[in-house]
Design a protein around this motif. Sequence first.
Motif, mmCIF file in Angstrom:
data_model
loop_
_atom_site.group_PDB
_atom_site.id
_atom_site.type_symbol
_atom_site.label_atom_id
_atom_site.label_comp_id
_atom_site.label_asym_id
_atom_site.label_seq_id
_atom_site.Cartn_x
_atom_site.Cartn_y
_atom_site.Cartn_z
ATOM 1 N N ALA A 71 91.662 90.383 38.900
ATOM 2 C CA ALA A 71 91.890 89.348 39.905
ATOM 3 C C ALA A 71 91.209 89.729 41.214
ATOM 4 O O ALA A 71 90.544 88.895 41.852
ATOM 5 C CB ALA A 71 93.385 89.149 40.108
ATOM 6 N N GLY A 72 91.347 91.007 41.613
ATOM 7 C CA GLY A 72 90.698 91.443 42.849
ATOM 8 C C GLY A 72 89.201 91.226 42.753
ATOM 9 O O GLY A 72 88.565 90.662 43.651
ATOM 10 N N GLY A 73 88.627 91.671 41.624
ATOM 11 C CA GLY A 73 87.190 91.511 41.419
ATOM 12 C C GLY A 73 86.797 90.052 41.446
ATOM 13 O O GLY A 73 85.818 89.658 42.100
ATOM 14 N N ALA A 78 84.025 85.581 43.574
ATOM 15 C CA ALA A 78 83.913 84.132 43.731
ATOM 16 C C ALA A 78 83.518 83.792 45.161
ATOM 17 O O ALA A 78 82.607 82.983 45.400
ATOM 18 C CB ALA A 78 85.245 83.468 43.368
ATOM 19 N N LEU A 79 84.185 84.441 46.120
ATOM 20 C CA LEU A 79 83.864 84.148 47.523
ATOM 21 C C LEU A 79 82.416 84.509 47.828
ATOM 22 O O LEU A 79 81.663 83.731 48.428
ATOM 23 C CB LEU A 79 84.806 84.929 48.445
ATOM 24 C CG LEU A 79 86.258 84.447 48.433
ATOM 25 C CD1 LEU A 79 87.129 85.323 49.324
ATOM 26 C CD2 LEU A 79 86.334 82.985 48.893
ATOM 27 N N LEU A 140 79.680 89.052 33.922
ATOM 28 C CA LEU A 140 78.332 89.474 33.507
ATOM 29 C C LEU A 140 77.276 88.527 34.068
ATOM 30 O O LEU A 140 76.245 88.967 34.592
ATOM 31 C CB LEU A 140 78.241 89.498 31.983
ATOM 32 C CG LEU A 140 78.904 90.698 31.328
ATOM 33 C CD1 LEU A 140 78.777 90.600 29.809
ATOM 34 C CD2 LEU A 140 78.292 91.996 31.827
ATOM 35 N N GLY A 141 77.551 87.244 33.984
ATOM 36 C CA GLY A 141 76.596 86.262 34.486
ATOM 37 C C GLY A 141 76.327 86.474 35.958
ATOM 38 O O GLY A 141 75.172 86.560 36.400
ATOM 39 N N MET A 142 77.399 86.583 36.721
ATOM 40 C CA MET A 142 77.238 86.768 38.163
ATOM 41 C C MET A 142 76.532 88.083 38.463
ATOM 42 O O MET A 142 75.713 88.182 39.374
ATOM 43 C CB MET A 142 78.607 86.750 38.852
ATOM 44 C CG MET A 142 79.114 85.369 39.119
ATOM 45 S SD MET A 142 77.979 84.454 40.181
ATOM 46 C CE MET A 142 78.559 82.802 39.889
#
Lengths: 673, 269
Positions: A71-73, A78-79, A140-142
Motif C-alpha cells: 500500500a505504501g509503495g 500512484a502520486l 512492473l509496468g510503472m
Amino acid sequence: MLDTLLPILLFSALLLAAIGAVRRVRLWRQGRPSSVPVIKGLMQVPRRYLVDLHHVVERDKYISHTHVATAGGFVLAALLAIVVHGFGLQSAILGWVLLAATTSMFIGSLLVAKRRSPPPSRLSKGPWMRLPKSLMAFSLGMFAVTLPTAGILPEGVFQSGLGWIAALVLAAVIVWGLGEMFFGMTWGGPMKHAFAGALHLAFHRRPERFSDGTGGEHRSTGLKALKLDDDNAKLGVEKPADFTWNQLLGFDACVQCGRCEAMCPAFAAGQPLNPKKLIQDMVVGMAGGSDAKYYGSPYPGKPVGEHEGHPHGPIVARQGTSLVDPETLWSCTTCRACVEECPMMIEHVDAIVDMRRFLTLEHGNTPNKGAEVLDNLIATDNPGGFDPDSRLHWAADLNLPLMADKQEADVLLWLGDGVFDMRNQRTLRAFISVLRAANVDFAVLGNEERDSGDVARRLGDEATFQTLARRNIQTLSRYRFARIVTCDPHSFHVLKNEYGELGTAQTPADYHVQHHSTYISELVSANKLTFKAWKGGSVTYHDPCYLGRYNGEYEAPRDVLKALGIEIKEMARSGYRSRCCGGGGGAPITDIPGKQRIPDMRMEDVRETGADLVAVGCPQCTAMLEGVVEPRAGIKDIAELVADALIIETPADQSPQRQQAPAAPRPALEVAS
Amino acid sequence: MPHNATSSTPGGLNVAVLVSIGRHPLTARTRRADQDARAVEMALTLDGASVSLIHAGQQEREHEEALRGYLGMGIDTVNLIQQCPQADVVPALADALRQGAPQLVLSGARAETNEASGVLPYLLAEALGWPIITNLAAVEKVEQGMATVLQALPRGKRRRLRIRLPAIATVDSSAPAARQSAFGPARRGALEHLDAASDIDEALAAWQVQPARKRPKRLKIVKSSSARDRFKAAAAKADGGGGQTLTDVTPEQGAEAIFKLLKEEGVLR
Ligand code: SF4
Ligand code: SF4
C-alpha cells in the motif's frame, strides 16, 4: 508514443475512477442520514490508519509487512506517476523515487501472491486471486516506463524498432494495472477497500474507538439507543437502505480477509453465520443483486447463490428467502470477536442488533424461547418469569443489608438475575463472604433490583431494555453509593456503558461500575484479604466476552488468581482472542442449531491446556461450561476460589458490621386490597 | 342472514374476537389476557378471515397498554366500547355483535380480572340466540353457513363438531399459543372509541369483594412401587367416573337426561 499514451491512460483511468466514486457515494447515500464532522474526519484519516488500524493489522505480522510494502509503495507510486507521467515532469530524482516505490510495491505483491498459494479458507477467491498479478502488473509496468525518466535507459528507447513492441506490451500491462488499481477501486474490484476504507475511517459511526494521542482507553462497545419517541418511525433495520449511510460505507470497506470468520464461534460451531459473508451480503443488498458472485466461505449449510436483495427490499423475508435468513442473525452471540479482529474496524454486532431490532419490534419474530423470555421480562422483570418479590429468597440466612434500610453504602452490590439460579447463588454467597471478610460497607437493592436489560437489548427488544433501564436508573437515583460491584459482566457492561445515554439531568446514569474480579483485585492490593496457599491442581482462565473484549478487563482476574498463588495455564485463545462460551446475546434462548455446541469447543480449548479447573467470572459462562458433559475440567467462579482460600480472622475481632446484624426490621408494608 | 352463506372456505369469514384486560398471575401487571390472545391467534390463522377485536370497558392508560398487546399481534384496530366500571357489559357487547354481524365470535373461556366467572360467552349466546361451543381447538372449514370445528377434550382428545353460524366459541389454554406481540405495530395500532350506554350491574354492586385467602392444598400421596405408576398418577386428570354417552337420541330424550342429571346433582331443585 508512450509519452502521449501514458497521460491519456492515466487521466482517463482517473476520470473513470472519479465517475465510479460518485456512483459508489450515491450507493452509500441511500442509507439514513447520520451527521459526521466531514473535514475533521478526513483530517483524522492518516492517524486513524497509521495508529488504530495498523494496531489491528499488526496482530498478523506477515500481512502487516505485506500491506506496508504494497500500500505504501502504491500510494507513493500512484502520486508520482501522475506527476511524472501524467504531467510529464521529467525529473530524474522523482524517477528514482518512483522506481523505489514500485519496487516496494512489487515486493509486497510477491508476498501477497505467496499468501495466496494456496489461499487459506478464510480468504475469498474469485477476483481476489488476480489481485497479486494486478499489483505486479501495475508495479512492473510503472517501473519499466520510469526507467528512461530516471536515466537508466536512454530517452526515447521506446520509440523505435523493438522499443515499439515493448512499448505496446508495456501499455497493455499498464492498462491492466490501472484498470485494477484506479478503475477497480471505485467500480467494485478488490481495491474498493482502499477507497471505501479511507472514507470509513473518516466517517466511522464510533469515532470514540480511535485514539487521539492523549492516551487512555479508546473503546466504544455499548449499543446505541434506538429513538422510540416517534410512533410512526420504523424500528430497526428492515432494508439495506435503513442502515445509516456511514454503516453502508463501513460494509463496503470490507477486504474479505476473513479474520472475523476465523474467530467467529458460531461459524466454527457450524451455525449458519459467517460475519464476513454477512457484511458482503449487506454490500450485495446495497448495490442490489444476488450473492452468486461471493467467493468466500458460505454460511455453514447454506449454499451461495440462493439469496438476493435490493437496497429497498427486505433483508429478511417474512416468508421464503431474500437476502439473509433469520437464523443467521439469531446465531450471533454478540461476542464481538469479529469486531475486535476486523482490520477495517467494521461494526458487525451493531448491524446484527439493528436487524434483530426490526425482527423483534416490528415482526414480532424472536425465535424459540425469545418471545417467552421477553414477555417474562415485561411482566416480572426477570427472564425466568419468577416472582420478583422472591429475589432474595436464596439469601434468607445471609442478612444482606438493604439499600432501602441503609440509604447509603460504599458498595452497591448488583446481584443480577443469577439470584434465581442455584449454581450462581453459590458464587454470590462466596462473593458476599469475601466482602464480609474485607469489612466492606455494602448493600443490595433486593427486590427493588430488576434485570439489567442486557438480554432484551441483544434480542432486539429495545423498548423493554429502555423500560428496565429507566426503572433501574430511577431506583439507583434514590441511594448514595460510591460504586456498583457485580459478579455479572453483562450487567456490568450495561450499567457501565449503556445506561449513561438514558440518564437525565435529574437522574444521571454514569456510575462507577466494577466487576467483582476488579474489586477483589483492589481489596488484595489494599491488603484487606489473606489467603491460604493454593493446593488445588492447575488452573486456566476463561475471559468472558463482556468483561474482556467489551471492557478491556484482562488483568484484574489474572492478578487475583496470581494472588491466590495460582499459575495460569493460558489457553491458545485467551485475552482479546478468547473464544465465547456461547452464552451471550441471547444465543442460548434463540438456540439456533449447528454441528456442535460452542461451549463444547471452549471446553476442548480448556482440555488442551491440561488444566484441572477453569476459573470463570460470569454466571453465563459458568452455566454454559458446566453444561458440557463430563469428563471435563471443573468450573469455578473467581469469587468461589477466593472465598475458599480466605483466612477469616478470629471471631473476637470480627467486623462490627456483623455484630450490628440483624439490621433493623423493615416496617410492616401496607397490603393493597 | 348476515353471514355469507355461499362461502365454501373460511375465506371471507367475518370473525369478531372479544378481548379483555389480562393480569399477570405473579405481579398483577396488566397485559393481554392469555386465553383471549389465543382466541386472536386462532382468528388470525383462519384463511382470509377479516378479524375485528372488541373490548368493552374503560378508557384508562393501564388498560390501553394491555389492549395494545393485542394490536402488536398484527391487528390494526381494537373497538373499545366505553363502559363505566360498574357496568354489565353483556348488553353492550350483544348490541355491538348484532350490529357488526360476524359469523364467528371468539373469546377466551374466562377473564383474568374482575368476576372472571366465565359466564359471559353463555350470556351473550343466550342474548343473541346463537349456539356456543367451548374449548375450540381448530376451525377446519366453513361451508354454507356451517362450520366444522375441532373441540379439545381432556388429555389431548379431539372431537369434530359441525355448528351452524353465527356462533360463539371459547378458547382455553388447549388452543395454540398466541404469537409474539411486537412493540411497533402495538403502538401504531388504533383504539377506536365507541360510546354506548352502560347498564349498571345491580347484582354486582350488592356484592362484597375481598381478596382471596390462600388455602392449604392437600397433597396427593401416591403409594406405588414403580416410576411408571407414579408418572401415571401425576399425569392423570380427574376422570369424571361414571356418566353415560348418549348417541342417536332425540333432542327431547337428551334434554330429559341432562335434566335428570342436574336434579340428581342438586343443581336444579
Ligand atoms: S459477535 Fe461473535 S458470534 Fe457474532 S458474528 Fe461476531 S464473532 Fe460471530
Ligand atoms: S468484515 Fe473485517 S475482518 Fe471480516 S472479512 Fe471484512 S475486513 Fe476482514
